[in-house]
Design a protein around this motif. Structure first.
Motif: not given
Length: 52
Positions: A1-9, A30-33, A38-40
């Motif tokens: 859901m947060m763009g992290l691999p399953a089980g990351h934490v 991660p997608q927001q970062a 990219r914008l910066l």
């Protein structure tokens, strides 16, 4: 859901639920970062045009 691999934490041994939430709570999705970087970079990089 947060763009992290399953089980990351959640798959880290010996972390309580509270510790898992704390580890994720202050993280940047991660997608927001990626979009922010990219914008910066786009703002910091001058655009050059080629005259015909």
């Amino acid at each position: 859901m947060m763009g992290l691999p399953a089980g990351h934490v959640t798959a880290v041994p010996d972390l309580t639920r509270t510790q898992q939430l704390k580890a994720l709570g202050n993280g940047v999705v991660p997608q927001q970062a990626a979009v922010a970087l990219r914008l910066l970079v786009d703002r910091a990089t001058p655009s050059f045009t080629v005259a015909a």
